[in-house]
Scaffold this motif. Structure first.
Motif, PDB file in Angstrom:
ATOM      1  N   ALA A   1       0.817  -1.230   0.000  1.00 45.16           N
ATOM      2  CA  ALA A   1       0.000   0.000   0.000  1.00 45.16           C
ATOM      3  C   ALA A   1       0.846   1.275   0.000  1.00 45.16           C
ATOM      4  N   HIS A   2       1.959   1.294   0.737  1.00 46.29           N
ATOM      5  CA  HIS A   2       2.720   2.544   0.833  1.00 46.29           C
ATOM      6  C   HIS A   2       3.386   2.897  -0.492  1.00 46.29           C
ATOM      7  N   LEU A   3       3.495   1.896  -1.395  1.00 47.92           N
ATOM      8  CA  LEU A   3       4.077   2.193  -2.707  1.00 47.92           C
ATOM      9  C   LEU A   3       3.010   2.443  -3.757  1.00 47.92           C
ATOM     10  N   GLN A   4       1.880   1.762  -3.640  1.00 50.37           N
ATOM     11  CA  GLN A   4       0.840   1.941  -4.658  1.00 50.37           C
ATOM     12  C   GLN A   4       0.403   3.395  -4.725  1.00 50.37           C
TER      13      GLN A   4
ATOM     14  N   GLN B   1      13.056   6.355  -7.004  1.00 53.19           N
ATOM     15  CA  GLN B   1      13.445   5.405  -5.963  1.00 53.19           C
ATOM     16  C   GLN B   1      12.311   5.129  -4.997  1.00 53.19           C
ATOM     17  N   PHE B   2      12.452   4.009  -4.296  1.00 50.44           N
ATOM     18  CA  PHE B   2      11.520   3.722  -3.205  1.00 50.44           C
ATOM     19  C   PHE B   2      12.154   2.745  -2.232  1.00 50.44           C
ATOM     20  N   ILE B   3      11.547   2.730  -1.034  1.00 49.14           N
ATOM     21  CA  ILE B   3      11.921   1.775   0.018  1.00 49.14           C
ATOM     22  C   ILE B   3      10.842   0.698   0.035  1.00 49.14           C
ATOM     23  N   GLY B   4      11.245  -0.590   0.090  1.00 48.89           N
ATOM     24  CA  GLY B   4      10.287  -1.687  -0.081  1.00 48.89           C
ATOM     25  C   GLY B   4       9.392  -1.945   1.116  1.00 48.89           C
TER      26      GLY B   4
ATOM     27  N   LEU C   1      10.535   3.376   6.419  1.00 49.18           N
ATOM     28  CA  LEU C   1      10.371   4.780   6.030  1.00 49.18           C
ATOM     29  C   LEU C   1      10.757   5.682   7.200  1.00 49.18           C
ATOM     30  N   ASP C   2      11.128   6.909   6.867  1.00 47.67           N
ATOM     31  CA  ASP C   2      11.361   7.955   7.887  1.00 47.67           C
ATOM     32  C   ASP C   2      12.490   7.633   8.861  1.00 47.67           C
ATOM     33  N   LYS C   3      13.427   6.803   8.433  1.00 51.53           N
ATOM     34  CA  LYS C   3      14.562   6.492   9.320  1.00 51.53           C
ATOM     35  C   LYS C   3      15.866   7.045   8.764  1.00 51.53           C
ATOM     36  N   GLY C   4      15.744   7.870   7.733  1.00 51.05           N
ATOM     37  CA  GLY C   4      16.949   8.444   7.139  1.00 51.05           C
ATOM     38  C   GLY C   4      17.614   7.527   6.122  1.00 51.05           C
ATOM     39  N   ILE C   5      16.979   6.376   5.835  1.00 49.89           N
ATOM     40  CA  ILE C   5      17.605   5.419   4.905  1.00 49.89           C
ATOM     41  C   ILE C   5      17.577   5.972   3.476  1.00 49.89           C
TER      42      ILE C   5
ATOM     43  N   ASP D   1      11.165  14.183  -9.460  1.00 51.11           N
ATOM     44  CA  ASP D   1       9.861  14.783  -9.792  1.00 51.11           C
ATOM     45  C   ASP D   1       8.753  14.218  -8.894  1.00 51.11           C
ATOM     46  N   PRO D   2       8.858  14.466  -7.554  1.00 53.82           N
ATOM     47  CA  PRO D   2       7.805  13.965  -6.663  1.00 53.82           C
ATOM     48  C   PRO D   2       6.467  14.653  -6.927  1.00 53.82           C
ATOM     49  N   ARG D   3       5.388  13.940  -6.600  1.00 53.76           N
ATOM     50  CA  ARG D   3       4.074  14.590  -6.655  1.00 53.76           C
ATOM     51  C   ARG D   3       4.028  15.680  -5.589  1.00 53.76           C
TER      52      ARG D   3
ATOM     53  N   ASP E   1       1.990  16.420  -3.351  1.00 46.37           N
ATOM     54  CA  ASP E   1       1.526  16.008  -2.015  1.00 46.37           C
ATOM     55  C   ASP E   1       2.423  14.938  -1.382  1.00 46.37           C
ATOM     56  N   ASN E   2       3.519  14.580  -2.020  1.00 45.71           N
ATOM     57  CA  ASN E   2       4.425  13.571  -1.447  1.00 45.71           C
ATOM     58  C   ASN E   2       5.452  14.276  -0.545  1.00 45.71           C
ATOM     59  N   VAL E   3       4.947  14.768   0.595  1.00 46.20           N
ATOM     60  CA  VAL E   3       5.796  15.623   1.447  1.00 46.20           C
ATOM     61  C   VAL E   3       6.996  14.874   2.008  1.00 46.20           C
ATOM     62  N   ARG E   4       6.836  13.586   2.248  1.00 46.85           N
ATOM     63  CA  ARG E   4       7.973  12.813   2.781  1.00 46.85           C
ATOM     64  C   ARG E   4       9.103  12.774   1.742  1.00 46.85           C
ATOM     65  N   ALA E   5       8.750  12.458   0.501  1.00 47.39           N
ATOM     66  CA  ALA E   5       9.780  12.386  -0.540  1.00 47.39           C
ATOM     67  C   ALA E   5      10.427  13.761  -0.744  1.00 47.39           C
ATOM     68  N   ILE E   6       9.603  14.816  -0.758  1.00 45.57           N
ATOM     69  CA  ILE E   6      10.144  16.174  -0.981  1.00 45.57           C
ATOM     70  C   ILE E   6      11.129  16.532   0.140  1.00 45.57           C
ATOM     71  N   ARG E   7      10.728  16.233   1.370  1.00 42.47           N
ATOM     72  CA  ARG E   7      11.619  16.532   2.516  1.00 42.47           C
ATOM     73  C   ARG E   7      12.922  15.726   2.401  1.00 42.47           C
ATOM     74  N   CYS E   8      12.782  14.449   2.032  1.00 39.48           N
ATOM     75  CA  CYS E   8      13.964  13.599   1.874  1.00 39.48           C
ATOM     76  C   CYS E   8      14.903  14.198   0.815  1.00 39.48           C
ATOM     77  N   TYR E   9      14.350  14.587  -0.335  1.00 44.73           N
ATOM     78  CA  TYR E   9      15.188  15.120  -1.411  1.00 44.73           C
ATOM     79  C   TYR E   9      15.851  16.439  -0.986  1.00 44.73           C
ATOM     80  N   GLU E  10      15.105  17.251  -0.202  1.00 45.78           N
ATOM     81  CA  GLU E  10      15.716  18.501   0.286  1.00 45.78           C
ATOM     82  C   GLU E  10      16.904  18.194   1.203  1.00 45.78           C
ATOM     83  N   LYS E  11      16.775  17.147   2.010  1.00 46.03           N
ATOM     84  CA  LYS E  11      17.900  16.789   2.895  1.00 46.03           C
ATOM     85  C   LYS E  11      19.133  16.410   2.080  1.00 46.03           C
ATOM     86  N   VAL E  12      18.891  15.769   0.937  1.00 48.50           N
ATOM     87  CA  VAL E  12      20.023  15.372   0.075  1.00 48.50           C
ATOM     88  C   VAL E  12      20.664  16.612  -0.567  1.00 48.50           C
TER      89      VAL E  12
HETATM   90  C1  LIG Z   1      10.699   8.726  -0.676  1.00 51.85           C
HETATM   91  C2  LIG Z   1      11.529   7.759   0.162  1.00 51.85           C
HETATM   92  C3  LIG Z   1      12.514   7.012  -0.738  1.00 51.85           C
HETATM   93  C4  LIG Z   1      12.315   8.584   1.191  1.00 51.85           C
HETATM   94  O1  LIG Z   1      13.053   7.705   2.028  1.00 51.85           O
HETATM   95  P1  LIG Z   1      12.943   7.809   3.637  1.00 51.85           P
HETATM   96  O2  LIG Z   1      13.991   6.953   4.194  1.00 51.85           O
HETATM   97  O3  LIG Z   1      11.542   7.580   4.066  1.00 51.85           O
HETATM   98  O4  LIG Z   1      13.308   9.366   3.856  1.00 51.85           O
HETATM   99  P2  LIG Z   1      14.114  10.032   5.055  1.00 51.85           P
HETATM  100  O5  LIG Z   1      13.792   9.334   6.327  1.00 51.85           O
HETATM  101  O6  LIG Z   1      15.532  10.163   4.660  1.00 51.85           O
HETATM  102  O7  LIG Z   1      13.460  11.490   5.057  1.00 51.85           O
HETATM  103  C5  LIG Z   1      12.063  11.651   5.171  1.00 51.85           C
HETATM  104  C6  LIG Z   1      11.761  12.983   5.820  1.00 51.85           C
HETATM  105  O8  LIG Z   1      10.389  13.313   5.609  1.00 51.85           O
HETATM  106  C7  LIG Z   1       9.826  13.654   6.844  1.00 51.85           C
HETATM  107  N1  LIG Z   1       8.391  13.410   6.766  1.00 51.85           N
HETATM  108  C8  LIG Z   1       7.756  12.233   6.690  1.00 51.85           C
HETATM  109  N2  LIG Z   1       6.422  12.420   6.605  1.00 51.85           N
HETATM  110  C9  LIG Z   1       6.242  13.763   6.625  1.00 51.85           C
HETATM  111  C10 LIG Z   1       5.091  14.600   6.584  1.00 51.85           C
HETATM  112  N3  LIG Z   1       3.862  14.074   6.475  1.00 51.85           N
HETATM  113  N4  LIG Z   1       5.263  15.943   6.615  1.00 51.85           N
HETATM  114  C11 LIG Z   1       6.510  16.482   6.713  1.00 51.85           C
HETATM  115  N5  LIG Z   1       7.657  15.726   6.758  1.00 51.85           N
HETATM  116  C12 LIG Z   1       7.494  14.390   6.718  1.00 51.85           C
HETATM  117  C13 LIG Z   1      10.563  12.797   7.858  1.00 51.85           C
HETATM  118  O9  LIG Z   1      10.386  13.271   9.169  1.00 51.85           O
HETATM  119  C14 LIG Z   1      11.991  12.975   7.339  1.00 51.85           C
HETATM  120  O10 LIG Z   1      12.498  14.246   7.634  1.00 51.85           O
HETATM  121  P3  LIG Z   1      13.488  14.529   8.903  1.00 51.85           P
HETATM  122  O11 LIG Z   1      14.623  13.561   8.788  1.00 51.85           O
HETATM  123  O12 LIG Z   1      13.880  15.957   8.731  1.00 51.85           O
HETATM  124  O13 LIG Z   1      12.674  14.275  10.124  1.00 51.85           O
HETATM  125  C15 LIG Z   1      10.625   6.744   0.946  1.00 51.85           C
HETATM  126  O14 LIG Z   1       9.851   7.460   1.901  1.00 51.85           O
HETATM  127  C16 LIG Z   1       9.676   5.962   0.053  1.00 51.85           C
HETATM  128  O15 LIG Z   1      10.044   4.956  -0.491  1.00 51.85           O
HETATM  129  N6  LIG Z   1       8.428   6.434  -0.069  1.00 51.85           N
HETATM  130  C17 LIG Z   1       7.407   5.710  -0.835  1.00 51.85           C
HETATM  131  C18 LIG Z   1       7.700   5.734  -2.332  1.00 51.85           C
HETATM  132  C19 LIG Z   1       7.951   7.123  -2.845  1.00 51.85           C
HETATM  133  O16 LIG Z   1       7.279   8.091  -2.465  1.00 51.85           O
HETATM  134  N7  LIG Z   1       8.950   7.233  -3.734  1.00 51.85           N
HETATM  135  C20 LIG Z   1       9.347   8.496  -4.287  1.00 51.85           C
HETATM  136  C21 LIG Z   1       8.540   8.859  -5.463  1.00 51.85           C
HETATM  137  S1  LIG Z   1       9.020  10.460  -6.057  1.00 51.85           S
END
Ligand SMILES: CC(C)(COP(=O)(O)OP(=O)(O)OC[C@H]1O[C@@H](n2cnc3c(N)ncnc32)[C@H](O)[C@@H]1OP(=O)(O)O)[C@@H](O)C(=O)NCCC(=O)NCCS
Length: 172
Positions: A26-29, A96-99, A104-108, A132-134, A136-147
């Motif tokens: 579900a988290h990937l679909q 990319q994605f995590i399986g 998720l959310d562990k910095g991996i 090119d995240p969607r 509303d994909n705030v987690r991915a956007i935040r992750c990419y900003e950290k990179v």
């Molecule tokens: C996108 C993905 C690869 C990122 O990997 P990850 O290991 O989860 O990312 P990280 O833990 O390095 O960073 C995620 C950040 O988002 C933050 N975050 C998570 N949910 C959030 C939310 N709802 N609002 C704001 N920030 C959020 C986390 O707290 C973390 O930030 P922090 O370290 O400053 O606290 C992974 O989440 C994933 O596989 N997602 C599903 C598939 C996907 O979306 N792929 C990308 C398509 S573009």
């Protein structure tokens, strides 16, 4: 404490059942678009990538010697319909994605993406890397900003709205 190693292994045919299993979760679909997730369909889509007949170059990501996710790169200038600014040669895109959702959310993700883009920039011809995240994909956007990726603007892709984010060799 020793950091768990990250490795990137080119995707192989024997990885496809694992890929299909991950993609059906579900988290990937929600974020990774596949028309249909059957092993036949996954073979049809990913075997050309494995055999170099498709522009996307696919890898399994290993963390501490276990598969943890998937990453691919492609040449952004080849599929010019995707990007409104018609990227020049030297611009790559990654996806990319995590399986497992428990990872998720562990910095991996930010860790393996940082290592992967570093390797891509080892090629002196690579000038820029894009994601090119969607919107509303705030987690991915935040992750990419950290990179180090920076938001450029919102774009309309064949898959719908996306945020164009760019990592430039000069600022990485
Ligand atoms: C996108 C993905 C690869 C990122 O990997 P990850 O290991 O989860 O990312 P990280 O833990 O390095 O960073 C995620 C950040 O988002 C933050 N975050 C998570 N949910 C959030 C939310 N709802 N609002 C704001 N920030 C959020 C986390 O707290 C973390 O930030 P922090 O370290 O400053 O606290 C992974 O989440 C994933 O596989 N997602 C599903 C598939 C996907 O979306 N792929 C990308 C398509 S573009």
């Amino acid at each position: 404490m020793k950091t768990a190693p990250i490795e990137f292994k080119p995707l192989s045919e024997t990885d496809l059942p694992l890929l299909a299993d991950w993609l059906s979760r579900a988290h990937l679909q929600k974020w990774w678009r596949e028309d249909e997730i059957t092993i036949e369909r996954i073979r049809e889509k990913y075997l050309p990538r494995i055999f170099g007949e498709d522009d996307a170059r696919p890898f399994l990501v290993y963390l501490d010697y276990s598969p943890v996710g998937y990453i691919q790169y492609y040449h952004a200038w080849i599929n010019q319909d995707w990007w409104p600014d018609k990227p020049e040669k030297g611009v790559l895109g990654i996806d990319q994605f995590i399986g497992d959702k428990n990872n998720l959310d562990k910095g991996i993700g930010s860790r393996f993406i940082s290592e992967f883009v570093q390797r891509l920039f080892d090629d002196p011809e690579v000038t820029e890397i894009r994601v090119d995240p969607r919107p509303d994909n705030v987690r991915a956007i935040r992750c990419y900003e950290k990179v180090g990726f920076e938001k450029v603007n919102q774009i309309n892709t064949p898959d719908g709205l996306a945020i164009m984010m760019v990592l430039n060799r000069k600022t990485f």
